[in-house]
Design a protein around this motif. Structure first.
Motif, PDB file in Angstrom:
ATOM      1  N   VAL A  99     -11.959   4.639   1.539  1.00  0.00           N
ATOM      2  CA  VAL A  99     -11.021   3.521   1.505  1.00  0.00           C
ATOM      3  C   VAL A  99      -9.602   4.051   1.676  1.00  0.00           C
ATOM      4  O   VAL A  99      -9.145   4.900   0.913  1.00  0.00           O
ATOM      5  CB  VAL A  99     -11.139   2.746   0.167  1.00  0.00           C
ATOM      6  CG1 VAL A  99     -10.148   1.591   0.118  1.00  0.00           C
ATOM      7  CG2 VAL A  99     -12.569   2.251  -0.038  1.00  0.00           C
ATOM      8  N   THR A 100      -8.912   3.541   2.682  1.00  0.00           N
ATOM      9  CA  THR A 100      -7.506   3.882   2.909  1.00  0.00           C
ATOM     10  C   THR A 100      -6.678   2.711   2.401  1.00  0.00           C
ATOM     11  O   THR A 100      -6.911   1.570   2.796  1.00  0.00           O
ATOM     12  CB  THR A 100      -7.225   4.122   4.402  1.00  0.00           C
ATOM     13  OG1 THR A 100      -8.114   5.137   4.886  1.00  0.00           O
ATOM     14  CG2 THR A 100      -5.784   4.550   4.633  1.00  0.00           C
ATOM     15  N   TRP A 101      -5.741   3.009   1.516  1.00  0.00           N
ATOM     16  CA  TRP A 101      -4.961   1.942   0.905  1.00  0.00           C
ATOM     17  C   TRP A 101      -3.507   2.345   0.761  1.00  0.00           C
ATOM     18  O   TRP A 101      -3.145   3.495   0.928  1.00  0.00           O
ATOM     19  CB  TRP A 101      -5.556   1.527  -0.448  1.00  0.00           C
ATOM     20  CG  TRP A 101      -5.845   2.622  -1.433  1.00  0.00           C
ATOM     21  CD1 TRP A 101      -6.965   3.398  -1.500  1.00  0.00           C
ATOM     22  CD2 TRP A 101      -5.009   3.053  -2.513  1.00  0.00           C
ATOM     23  NE1 TRP A 101      -6.874   4.273  -2.560  1.00  0.00           N
ATOM     24  CE2 TRP A 101      -5.696   4.081  -3.206  1.00  0.00           C
ATOM     25  CE3 TRP A 101      -3.756   2.660  -2.985  1.00  0.00           C
ATOM     26  CZ2 TRP A 101      -5.157   4.719  -4.318  1.00  0.00           C
ATOM     27  CZ3 TRP A 101      -3.224   3.294  -4.099  1.00  0.00           C
ATOM     28  CH2 TRP A 101      -3.934   4.312  -4.748  1.00  0.00           C
ATOM     29  N   ARG A 102      -2.689   1.346   0.479  1.00  0.00           N
ATOM     30  CA  ARG A 102      -1.244   1.569   0.363  1.00  0.00           C
ATOM     31  C   ARG A 102      -0.801   1.414  -1.086  1.00  0.00           C
ATOM     32  O   ARG A 102      -1.244   0.516  -1.787  1.00  0.00           O
ATOM     33  CB  ARG A 102      -0.483   0.568   1.225  1.00  0.00           C
ATOM     34  CG  ARG A 102       0.988   0.866   1.283  1.00  0.00           C
ATOM     35  CD  ARG A 102       1.650   0.231   2.483  1.00  0.00           C
ATOM     36  NE  ARG A 102       2.927   0.839   2.792  1.00  0.00           N
ATOM     37  CZ  ARG A 102       3.969   0.869   1.990  1.00  0.00           C
ATOM     38  NH1 ARG A 102       3.905   0.377   0.792  1.00  0.00           N
ATOM     39  NH2 ARG A 102       5.102   1.417   2.385  1.00  0.00           N
ATOM     40  N   PHE A 103       0.094   2.320  -1.506  1.00  0.00           N
ATOM     41  CA  PHE A 103       0.708   2.204  -2.827  1.00  0.00           C
ATOM     42  C   PHE A 103       1.698   1.031  -2.767  1.00  0.00           C
ATOM     43  O   PHE A 103       2.893   1.220  -2.547  1.00  0.00           O
ATOM     44  CB  PHE A 103       1.458   3.497  -3.183  1.00  0.00           C
ATOM     45  CG  PHE A 103       0.577   4.670  -3.512  1.00  0.00           C
ATOM     46  CD1 PHE A 103      -0.024   4.784  -4.760  1.00  0.00           C
ATOM     47  CD2 PHE A 103       0.366   5.676  -2.581  1.00  0.00           C
ATOM     48  CE1 PHE A 103      -0.817   5.878  -5.086  1.00  0.00           C
ATOM     49  CE2 PHE A 103      -0.430   6.775  -2.895  1.00  0.00           C
ATOM     50  CZ  PHE A 103      -1.025   6.871  -4.149  1.00  0.00           C
ATOM     51  N   HIS A 104       1.207  -0.177  -2.926  1.00  0.00           N
ATOM     52  CA  HIS A 104       2.035  -1.362  -2.703  1.00  0.00           C
ATOM     53  C   HIS A 104       3.085  -1.595  -3.781  1.00  0.00           C
ATOM     54  O   HIS A 104       4.021  -2.356  -3.576  1.00  0.00           O
ATOM     55  CB  HIS A 104       1.160  -2.607  -2.539  1.00  0.00           C
ATOM     56  CG  HIS A 104       0.497  -3.082  -3.783  1.00  0.00           C
ATOM     57  ND1 HIS A 104      -0.473  -2.361  -4.429  1.00  0.00           N
ATOM     58  CD2 HIS A 104       0.679  -4.202  -4.501  1.00  0.00           C
ATOM     59  CE1 HIS A 104      -0.874  -3.029  -5.493  1.00  0.00           C
ATOM     60  NE2 HIS A 104      -0.193  -4.147  -5.560  1.00  0.00           N
ATOM     61  N   ARG A 105       2.950  -0.951  -4.919  1.00  0.00           N
ATOM     62  CA  ARG A 105       3.967  -1.097  -5.963  1.00  0.00           C
ATOM     63  C   ARG A 105       5.067  -0.039  -5.844  1.00  0.00           C
ATOM     64  O   ARG A 105       6.047  -0.066  -6.578  1.00  0.00           O
ATOM     65  CB  ARG A 105       3.334  -1.021  -7.339  1.00  0.00           C
ATOM     66  CG  ARG A 105       2.426  -2.207  -7.622  1.00  0.00           C
ATOM     67  CD  ARG A 105       1.992  -2.200  -9.054  1.00  0.00           C
ATOM     68  NE  ARG A 105       1.082  -3.290  -9.335  1.00  0.00           N
ATOM     69  CZ  ARG A 105       0.474  -3.454 -10.488  1.00  0.00           C
ATOM     70  NH1 ARG A 105       0.680  -2.596 -11.476  1.00  0.00           N
ATOM     71  NH2 ARG A 105      -0.343  -4.467 -10.675  1.00  0.00           N
ATOM     72  N   PRO A 141      -3.350  -3.537  -1.127  1.00  0.00           N
ATOM     73  CA  PRO A 141      -3.833  -3.791   0.220  1.00  0.00           C
ATOM     74  C   PRO A 141      -4.685  -2.624   0.725  1.00  0.00           C
ATOM     75  O   PRO A 141      -4.294  -1.466   0.601  1.00  0.00           O
ATOM     76  CB  PRO A 141      -2.559  -3.941   1.053  1.00  0.00           C
ATOM     77  CG  PRO A 141      -1.472  -3.322   0.248  1.00  0.00           C
ATOM     78  CD  PRO A 141      -1.915  -3.286  -1.174  1.00  0.00           C
ATOM     79  N   VAL A 142      -5.829  -2.960   1.267  1.00  0.00           N
ATOM     80  CA  VAL A 142      -6.723  -1.970   1.858  1.00  0.00           C
ATOM     81  C   VAL A 142      -6.482  -1.986   3.364  1.00  0.00           C
ATOM     82  O   VAL A 142      -6.589  -3.026   4.012  1.00  0.00           O
ATOM     83  CB  VAL A 142      -8.201  -2.292   1.526  1.00  0.00           C
ATOM     84  CG1 VAL A 142      -9.142  -1.353   2.262  1.00  0.00           C
ATOM     85  CG2 VAL A 142      -8.418  -2.224   0.016  1.00  0.00           C
ATOM     86  N   LEU A 143      -6.148  -0.825   3.924  1.00  0.00           N
ATOM     87  CA  LEU A 143      -5.828  -0.732   5.343  1.00  0.00           C
ATOM     88  C   LEU A 143      -7.046  -0.434   6.196  1.00  0.00           C
ATOM     89  O   LEU A 143      -7.094  -0.797   7.373  1.00  0.00           O
ATOM     90  CB  LEU A 143      -4.760   0.332   5.562  1.00  0.00           C
ATOM     91  CG  LEU A 143      -3.469   0.102   4.783  1.00  0.00           C
ATOM     92  CD1 LEU A 143      -2.486   1.221   5.047  1.00  0.00           C
ATOM     93  CD2 LEU A 143      -2.868  -1.250   5.099  1.00  0.00           C
ATOM     94  N   ASP A 144      -8.029   0.251   5.605  1.00  0.00           N
ATOM     95  CA  ASP A 144      -9.250   0.552   6.344  1.00  0.00           C
ATOM     96  C   ASP A 144     -10.332   0.923   5.352  1.00  0.00           C
ATOM     97  O   ASP A 144     -10.039   1.371   4.232  1.00  0.00           O
ATOM     98  CB  ASP A 144      -9.011   1.707   7.321  1.00  0.00           C
ATOM     99  CG  ASP A 144     -10.080   1.785   8.407  1.00  0.00           C
ATOM    100  OD1 ASP A 144     -10.786   0.776   8.641  1.00  0.00           O
ATOM    101  OD2 ASP A 144     -10.218   2.851   9.014  1.00  0.00           O
ATOM    102  N   LEU A 145     -11.568   0.716   5.742  1.00  0.00           N
ATOM    103  CA  LEU A 145     -12.687   1.176   4.932  1.00  0.00           C
ATOM    104  C   LEU A 145     -13.830   1.539   5.855  1.00  0.00           C
ATOM    105  O   LEU A 145     -13.944   1.043   6.964  1.00  0.00           O
ATOM    106  CB  LEU A 145     -13.099   0.147   3.879  1.00  0.00           C
ATOM    107  CG  LEU A 145     -13.696  -1.174   4.317  1.00  0.00           C
ATOM    108  CD1 LEU A 145     -15.211  -1.088   4.413  1.00  0.00           C
ATOM    109  CD2 LEU A 145     -13.325  -2.235   3.304  1.00  0.00           C
ATOM    110  N   ALA A 146     -14.642   2.447   5.377  1.00  0.00           N
ATOM    111  CA  ALA A 146     -15.806   2.921   6.117  1.00  0.00           C
ATOM    112  C   ALA A 146     -16.792   3.472   5.105  1.00  0.00           C
ATOM    113  O   ALA A 146     -16.402   3.836   3.993  1.00  0.00           O
ATOM    114  CB  ALA A 146     -15.407   4.020   7.107  1.00  0.00           C
TER     115      ALA A 146
END
Length: 161
Positions: A53-59, A122-127
């Protein structure tokens, strides 16, 4: 420098509510696929035990980025290392990759545990995680990551003092 526009494909629902350094284990959360993606984009994912899971540190804020060497967690016991040697929100693109365990699939909801992202991420990509795509050959690292993470990073959140 070229830049890229990336949109989230899913959102983390539930799980961790605070950004914390340790006790990331044992927390269940949901990765909810956005409505614009057909359900068949998840077809077959339930056969895998883990996800990438690729995600962003949104905070995080842009001013959190630190482009200099510093000791991990500000602890002088560990050597000062550069920005790209850390795995946190102080990196330029404020991105992370995690490998949660997939527990169940219910429509657009991927039920996972051991995802070190917080509710609303937010999740930018998953596999699915393919074992054959993991590291090849012996793995080398200095002692400090093990010292920093081994005691409590993946400890069950219910054990938090």
């Amino acid at each position: 420098m070229p830049s890229y526009e990336v949109s989230s494909i899913a959102t983390v629902v539930g799980g961790h509510t605070q950004v914390l350094d340790d006790y990331q284990g044992g927390v269940r959360s949901i990765i909810r696929l956005n409505d614009e993606y057909p359900l068949e984009t998840l077809q077959g994912i339930e056969e895998f035990s883990h996800l990438t899971v690729t995600w962003r540190f949104h905070r995080a804020r842009p001013e959190d980025v630190q482009l200099h060497a510093r000791s991990p967690r500000g602890d002088a016991r560990w050597p000062a290392t550069g920005t790209f040697v850390h795995r946190n929100h102080r990196r330029p693109n404020q991105l992370a990759i995690s490998f949660p365990r997939l527990l169940d699939v219910d429509g657009r909801d991927l039920h996972v545990t051991d995802l070190d992202a917080v509710d609303g991420t937010p999740v930018l990509d998953l596999a699915p995680y393919f074992q054959q795509m993991g590291p090849r050959g012996p793995i080398r690292q200095p002692a400090w990551p093990g010292e920093m993470l081994a005691p409590t990073y993946w400890s069950d959140a219910s054990e938090r003092p």
